[in-house]
Enzyme design. Structure first.
Site, short mmCIF file in Angstrom:
data_model
loop_
_atom_site.label_atom_id
_atom_site.label_comp_id
_atom_site.label_asym_id
_atom_site.label_seq_id
_atom_site.Cartn_x
_atom_site.Cartn_y
_atom_site.Cartn_z
N SER A 110 6.07 8.84 14.25
CA SER A 110 7.51 8.66 14.15
C SER A 110 8.25 9.31 15.33
O SER A 110 7.71 10.18 16.01
CB SER A 110 7.97 9.28 12.84
OG SER A 110 9.22 8.80 12.48
N GLU A 135 0.37 -36.74 28.80
CA GLU A 135 -0.55 -35.64 28.47
C GLU A 135 -1.97 -36.13 28.21
O GLU A 135 -2.84 -35.34 27.81
CB GLU A 135 -0.01 -34.85 27.27
CG GLU A 135 1.33 -34.18 27.58
CD GLU A 135 1.75 -33.10 26.59
OE1 GLU A 135 1.08 -32.94 25.56
OE2 GLU A 135 2.75 -32.42 26.87
N TYR A 169 0.84 -1.19 0.00
CA TYR A 169 0.00 0.00 0.00
C TYR A 169 0.88 1.24 0.00
O TYR A 169 1.78 1.37 0.83
CB TYR A 169 -0.91 0.02 1.23
CG TYR A 169 -1.91 1.15 1.18
CD1 TYR A 169 -3.16 0.96 0.60
CD2 TYR A 169 -1.59 2.43 1.64
CE1 TYR A 169 -4.07 2.00 0.49
CE2 TYR A 169 -2.49 3.48 1.54
CZ TYR A 169 -3.73 3.26 0.96
OH TYR A 169 -4.62 4.28 0.86
N HIS A 217 -2.51 -40.34 20.22
CA HIS A 217 -1.14 -40.00 19.83
C HIS A 217 -0.22 -41.21 20.06
O HIS A 217 0.57 -41.58 19.20
CB HIS A 217 -0.63 -38.80 20.63
CG HIS A 217 -1.14 -37.47 20.16
ND1 HIS A 217 -2.46 -37.15 20.14
CD2 HIS A 217 -0.48 -36.38 19.67
CE1 HIS A 217 -2.60 -35.90 19.67
NE2 HIS A 217 -1.41 -35.42 19.39
N GLN A 272 12.50 15.27 12.28
CA GLN A 272 11.50 14.34 12.79
C GLN A 272 10.19 15.06 13.11
O GLN A 272 9.09 14.58 12.79
CB GLN A 272 12.03 13.66 14.06
CG GLN A 272 11.27 12.44 14.49
CD GLN A 272 11.22 11.40 13.39
OE1 GLN A 272 10.15 10.93 13.07
NE2 GLN A 272 12.36 11.06 12.80
N GLU A 315 12.39 4.61 17.83
CA GLU A 315 12.40 4.15 16.44
C GLU A 315 13.76 4.48 15.80
O GLU A 315 14.41 3.61 15.23
CB GLU A 315 11.27 4.88 15.69
CG GLU A 315 11.12 4.48 14.24
CD GLU A 315 10.16 5.40 13.50
OE1 GLU A 315 9.78 6.47 14.03
OE2 GLU A 315 9.80 5.06 12.36
N HIS A 316 14.18 5.74 15.91
CA HIS A 316 15.49 6.17 15.41
C HIS A 316 16.33 6.66 16.58
O HIS A 316 15.84 7.42 17.41
CB HIS A 316 15.37 7.36 14.45
CG HIS A 316 14.43 7.15 13.30
ND1 HIS A 316 13.11 7.55 13.35
CD2 HIS A 316 14.61 6.60 12.07
CE1 HIS A 316 12.52 7.25 12.19
NE2 HIS A 316 13.40 6.68 11.40
N ASP A 360 16.69 7.31 6.11
CA ASP A 360 15.32 7.38 5.62
C ASP A 360 15.24 7.12 4.13
O ASP A 360 14.27 6.55 3.63
CB ASP A 360 14.74 8.80 5.86
CG ASP A 360 14.43 9.06 7.31
OD1 ASP A 360 14.35 8.08 8.08
OD2 ASP A 360 14.28 10.25 7.67
N ASN A 366 -3.57 5.75 6.37
CA ASN A 366 -4.33 6.48 7.40
C ASN A 366 -5.13 5.53 8.28
O ASN A 366 -4.99 4.30 8.18
CB ASN A 366 -5.23 7.53 6.73
CG ASN A 366 -6.28 6.90 5.83
OD1 ASN A 366 -6.56 5.69 5.92
ND2 ASN A 366 -6.85 7.70 4.95
N HIS A 375 7.32 15.73 10.56
CA HIS A 375 6.47 14.64 10.03
C HIS A 375 5.00 14.86 10.38
O HIS A 375 4.15 14.89 9.51
CB HIS A 375 6.91 13.28 10.59
CG HIS A 375 7.91 12.59 9.72
ND1 HIS A 375 7.63 12.22 8.44
CD2 HIS A 375 9.19 12.20 9.95
CE1 HIS A 375 8.69 11.64 7.90
NE2 HIS A 375 9.65 11.62 8.80
N GLN A 428 -10.81 0.17 0.87
CA GLN A 428 -11.19 -0.60 -0.33
C GLN A 428 -9.98 -1.23 -1.01
O GLN A 428 -10.07 -2.35 -1.54
CB GLN A 428 -12.01 0.27 -1.31
CG GLN A 428 -11.34 1.54 -1.82
CD GLN A 428 -11.54 2.74 -0.90
OE1 GLN A 428 -11.79 2.60 0.30
NE2 GLN A 428 -11.41 3.94 -1.45
#
Lengths: 426, 426
Positions: free
Chosen positions: A229, A407, A121, A412, A251, A319-320, A353, A206, A254, A183
């Site tokens: 981020s 068990e 995506y 088995h 950063q 994250e970074h 990045d 989103n 963003h 969709q």
């Protein structure tokens, strides 16, 4: 930016938007429509949400070719070099199936193979995201995934951004669907007359995309659902405050939820960085966003020592992480939790990045404690192989039945016994 | 068992219980209680649900030692050998951090390290599940996880099953919490005065455990939420119907939702296996469960050719696949989707369930299309390393800013520019 003396807990965790009931109901409805009506629903929803009346859901070869006229040579060259770097880094991650053969004739192993098909995506809107395409498509290609389906919402005229098309063309992506939102996720998860069903869906989106991915998870695999981020800079008094400020702001631009944090034992650096941020932020085109982010989620954590600063970084699990100290490699071994670690003053976050090679899809919101950057493993799967020999089977049969009966699973045990009965009666 | 000629789609997908609103509300309530009140809530809920009034939430060293008196030597020996095999197989999966150093001074790499801490949920009830403990604990240990916390619901007297305790003791698990259900998951996710907070929770459980794991996911990592178990046997006319029947029944005895399927091009084998199942099922202690499973989710799929049979197996993407053909290795390369693949007549599924070494925690319900057996990677995480040199930085700066500006992220470009300004003015 506020300067805070670290005394106790620090955390990057922000409450992430997980959608409301109206959004969830809308997504459920969209998923059902696409599942039942396929292409027809996809076209109807694309007209409704994107304002585009499409005849053809797929990007044509001609559209791909034409897109090259819209992209600067300089950008094309940068895209090509970035793709090379990203491919090279990910190629080092590939793994082989392996086996062990024992003298008793037993063979055990792991078969490691690529997924059959992956959907990527790519968000639409005014900005285009070539880097998203590279970071999601290339690891799948390196893993050996044969069918890669890209999907991105068209503009009102039914077109995709030229840079998006050129990037896809450069990577060799053949199937590009003009669809976005829930969709698009539905089409990838269920398949339609035009869109092939995939086994895994990756890529950011989103809240509607996120809710749709969550809803189809189980039926298909998904990547992590990214939070906002964040960057943490670990620095000592040798670091340059103007670099740190620029990196924190890269950063912060963003989105308003992004978090930019400096952790340092140097009070001088803390104060100089705070001033630099005030100065630099004013000149940014995305000033309003960056200012909101700095105000709400930015911080400078002041510690007594570098050891304390490192402990704070590990609690933040960013994250970074940029390490801007005299010898950044000295700290590397002590860092336990970070998605990507940038060492030294010539490794600001944008190097990673866009360009260096490692993936920019990284664990956010403190999940670097237990999650990894997107990588080739995410597009492969393993099957265990068990080939027992007659000799090994008879040797181990009594152990296996002992455990099965412990068990309470008699059938088995009997699937073992039925194969040893002949031997017992000998 | 019904014999069905395969003409079109085949699927193992069953609707899995995802809980109802009452159960969800109960779980939410339990999570909140443990989060707020810690040990006190844990004790209260254990009294309420398990009927055990505990003074001490943790198993003592004495309890561990005493448990050995309750376990047969034969069982102990089987447990020890199984643990050795499982450890050996998983040790072959370990990976090293790696790096590339370039002539321009750049270093790129992946740091691969174990998670800090893992919680292992072990179901209670009448049956004991030593194999669950081994299959979840050993991969974590092999990965290098330092803190492993086990949790299992006690009986009314506040005791855990001796076989469970002995297995944990054999593996060197030190921290065992007497708690089950959603409250145990909450304790692992949030931590209490007694129970250490962990980074990942693994292990099977009932619907309350599954709902609790889903709820805390994001805060901590979780393993897959297992669906009902399944086996597919791919066989030709050389296979022995009595073996196949025994193997299908060993799966069917798990629970009514379990699915046991034979796929074969041999009509004779299909009919003989159907008769064998009728004969063998009557003699099983868990006959009612097995019969229900066979009736609702069992099937014999008859194909025209072996190629068609293999295609059906790949569509089914079973958790367990047994290949009982003349030369089972001939089919191995064509199998794309299966959690564990058992080759030949001396590799019935229980060999892998308990003993051979590969993990028995496997993708169910068709998810083998994109998921893997539990493995050492699941207990490690990666961090990317990016150390750019001055030379490399200046060489690539223009490419990086071109891409940043293409995406409309000016502050990203400026974090590069601020480092090249000196050079530009030179």
């Amino acid at each position: 930016m506020r300067i805070i003396k670290v005394t106790e807990e620090v955390s990057l965790a922000r409450d992430v938007d997980t959608g409301n009931e109206t959004q969830q109901a809308s997504v459920d409805n969209i998923l059902a429509q696409v599942r039942e009506e396929g292409d027809q629903a996809l076209k109807k929803l694309t007209e409704q949400f994107d304002g585009a009346a499409l005849e053809n859901l797929l990007v044509t070869k001609e559209e791909m070719d034409d897109a090259y006229n819209e992209v600067d040579d300089e950008v094309l060259e940068a895209l090509r070099q970035a793709a090379l770097n990203i491919r090279e880094f990910h190629e080092r991650q590939t793994r082989q199936s392996w086996m062990v053969t024992k003298e008793d004739g037993t063979m055990l192993g792991q078969k490691i193979i690529p997924l059959d098909s992956v959907g990527v995506y790519v968000p639409g809107g005014k900005a285009s995201y070539p880097s998203t395409i590279m970071m999601n498509v290339i690891p799948a290609q390196v893993a050996g995934v044969e069918n890669i389906v890209m999907t991105s919402p068209p503009d009102k005229n039914g077109n995709l951004n030229p840079a998006v098309l050129v990037t896809a063309a450069e990577l060799g992506v053949k199937t590009i669907v003009k669809a976005g939102g829930a969709q698009a996720v539905a089409a990838l998860a269920y398949g339609t007359e035009t869109v092939p069903k995939v086994d895994k869906i990756v890529g950011p989106g989103n809240i509607f995309v996120a809710l749709a991915k969550r809803a189809v998870f189980g039926q298909v695999d998904i990547d992590m659902i990214a939070g906002p981020s964040e960057v943490v800079v670990l620095a000592d008094e040798r670091a340059r405050p103007e670099y740190i400020a620029a990196d924190l702001l890269s950063q912060a631009e963003h989105d308003e939820m992004a978090s930019a944090v400096l952790v340092t034992p140097s009070e001088t650096l803390a104060q100089m960085t705070a001033s630099e941020i005030e100065r630099q932020v004013k000149e940014l085109p995305r000033k309003d966003i960056a200012e909101a982010s700095i105000k709400d989620y930015g911080a400078i954590y002041l510690t007594e020592t570098m050891e304390e600063a490192i402990a704070a970084v590990n609690k933040l699990a960013p994250e970074h992480l940029e390490i801007l100290t005299l010898n950044p490699h000295d700290q590397l071994g002590k860092i336990k939790h970070a998605g990507a670690i940038f060492l030294g003053q010539y490794s600001p976050e944008p190097v990673g990045d866009y360009f260096a090679g490692p993936n920019h899809v990284l664990p956010t919101n403190g999940t670097a404690r237990f999650s990894s950057p997107l990588n080739v493993d995410d597009f492969t799967k393993k099957s265990s192989i068990i080939s027992y020999s007659k000799e090994a089977f008879h040797r181990d049969a009594a152990h296996i039945t002992a455990l099965a009966r412990l068990e309470g699973l008699e059938a088995h045990a009997r699937s073992i016994d039925i194969r040893t009965e002949g031997k017992k009666s000998e």
